[in-house]
Design an enzyme around this catalytic site. Structure first.
Site, mmCIF file in Angstrom:
data_model
loop_
_atom_site.group_PDB
_atom_site.id
_atom_site.type_symbol
_atom_site.label_atom_id
_atom_site.label_comp_id
_atom_site.label_asym_id
_atom_site.label_seq_id
_atom_site.Cartn_x
_atom_site.Cartn_y
_atom_site.Cartn_z
ATOM 1 N N GLU A 151 3.754 -3.505 -0.746
ATOM 2 C CA GLU A 151 3.803 -4.126 -1.755
ATOM 3 C C GLU A 151 2.483 -5.208 -2.070
ATOM 4 O OE1 GLU A 151 6.762 -6.869 -2.786
ATOM 5 O OE2 GLU A 151 6.101 -6.935 -4.886
ATOM 6 N N THR A 199 1.819 -10.096 -11.903
ATOM 7 C CA THR A 199 2.413 -10.866 -11.071
ATOM 8 C C THR A 199 1.329 -11.896 -10.759
ATOM 9 O OG1 THR A 199 3.850 -9.363 -10.152
ATOM 10 C CG2 THR A 199 3.390 -10.963 -8.917
HETATM 11 N N1 HSE Z 1 8.652 -14.146 -6.121
HETATM 12 C C1 HSE Z 1 7.694 -13.437 -6.699
HETATM 13 C C2 HSE Z 1 6.959 -14.198 -7.903
HETATM 14 C C3 HSE Z 1 8.072 -11.995 -7.240
HETATM 15 O O1 HSE Z 1 8.059 -14.793 -8.668
HETATM 16 O O2 HSE Z 1 6.085 -14.236 -8.076
HETATM 17 C C4 HSE Z 1 7.184 -11.128 -7.160
HETATM 18 O O3 HSE Z 1 6.810 -10.282 -5.875
#
Ligand code: HSE
Length: 324
Positions: A151, A199
């Site tokens: 990922e 992201t």
């Molecule tokens: N915890 C992560 C975020 C999720 O919110 O950026 C995406 O990998």
């Protein structure tokens, strides 16, 4: 007599032919594994980078077959945005980690850049499938860091909060010390607007620090949510989804977030927050209110001129190997 032997001869030949075909099919089957891995929702508000849940739908389907080198075919939701180069695709990295070259077919049910763990679903499915195909013998929890490395190819960082539930199912608490899983049964509504939030961008807006009062509030909410998962209690889960640190900063990236959140609460949601890095908005509720909450969220996005789709879902199982 001669008639009998004449009729037996072709029958034997036919039997041999069918046995050979069956054996070839069996060999082919042993060299091909198909896995379904679910969409996931990370953070759940108060559990930033720690909490995650597997969703009963949507999901990715990944099929792997042994090969001398890794090749990738992608079809389905948002396939045109996903590179098929193994160096740039999450499943290519997983194949490398497991030293398991394969032809990998990915049928995307989870749209990329949705906040529903799209790359994690593919990475999790590939990790489970390749582990099976090559008899690597990893346990499900040992496969979590393998899939997380995959990922990282797309998100830039290795996070376990999506891959852990995608592999193990249920509600997961992923920390540096490992993954704790609770089998929970809570109805959820995931509303995915036609907006793209990467992201990387969503991580840039996360505040560097927080006040102690917010820390105390977050600990309380995270503990409440965990207790709610133990009890399959949508009220407690929803209450624990509140977060005043990361979510408000990210909400600015989602056109209509505040209106959609309010509409969901008015329709009976017990908690509403951003799913992962967004733009999906996720709500907890009772089974009774789930349909009304979904419609309210769709209508609220529509009022803002934003197309959206809704998944009436719930906390579900992790990656599943298909018995063909
Ligand atoms: N915890 C992560 C975020 C999720 O919110 O950026 C995406 O990998």
């Amino acid at each position: 007599m001669s008639e009998v032997s004449n009729s037996r001869f072709p029958a034997t030949g036919l039997l041999r032919y069918h046995s050979a075909t069956f054996l070839l099919a069996l060999m082919e089957w042993r060299h091909m594994v198909t896995v379904r891995a679910p969409a996931t929702s990370a953070n759940l508000g108060s559990g930033f980078d720690v909490f995650g849940v597997a969703l009963s739908r949507p999901a990715d389907i990944v099929r792997v077959s042994k090969a001398d080198r890794t090749t990738i075919d992608v079809t389905g939701a948002g396939a045109q945005y996903i590179p098929e180069d193994p160096e740039k695709n999450t499943v290519g990295a997983v194949a490398k980690e497991l030293d398991a070259p394969a032809h990998i077919e990915i049928d995307k049910g989870v749209r990329p850049a949705s906040g529903l763990g799209s790359s994690a679903a593919s990475a999790a499915a590939a990790a489970v499938a390749l582990n099976d195909l090559y008899d690597r013998g990893y346990t499900r929890s040992e496969l979590v860091p393998v899939a997380a490395e995959g990922e990282a190819v797309v998100s830039g960082d290795a996070h376990d909060d999506n891959v852990a539930p995608a592999i193990m199912g249920g509600f997961t608490i992923a920390t540096d010390d490992g993954v704790t899983k609770i089998d929970a049964e809570v109805p959820l509504v995931a509303c995915l607007p036609d907006i793209v939030v990467s992201t990387r961008d969503a991580r840039r807006v996360v505040p560097d620090g927080t006040r102690v009062s917010q820390l105390v509030e977050t600990v309380g909410n995270a503990a409440t949510l965990t207790a709610g998962m133990h009890r399959d209690d949508p009220e407690l889960v929803g209450q624990g989804m509140y977060d005043s640190v990361v979510t408000p900063a990210r909400a600015k990236l989602i056109d209509g977030y505040d209106t959609v959140r309010e509409a969901a609460f008015d329709a009976g949601a017990t908690g509403v927050t951003i799913s992962g890095a967004g733009p999906t908005v996720i709500a907890a509720c009772t089974d009774h209110d789930r349909r009304a909450v979904g419609i309210a969220m769709l209508d609220a996005f529509d009022d803002r001129g934003v197309d959206a789709q809704v998944y009436q879902t719930r906390i579900g199982r992790g990656a599943t190997v298909f018995e063909d």
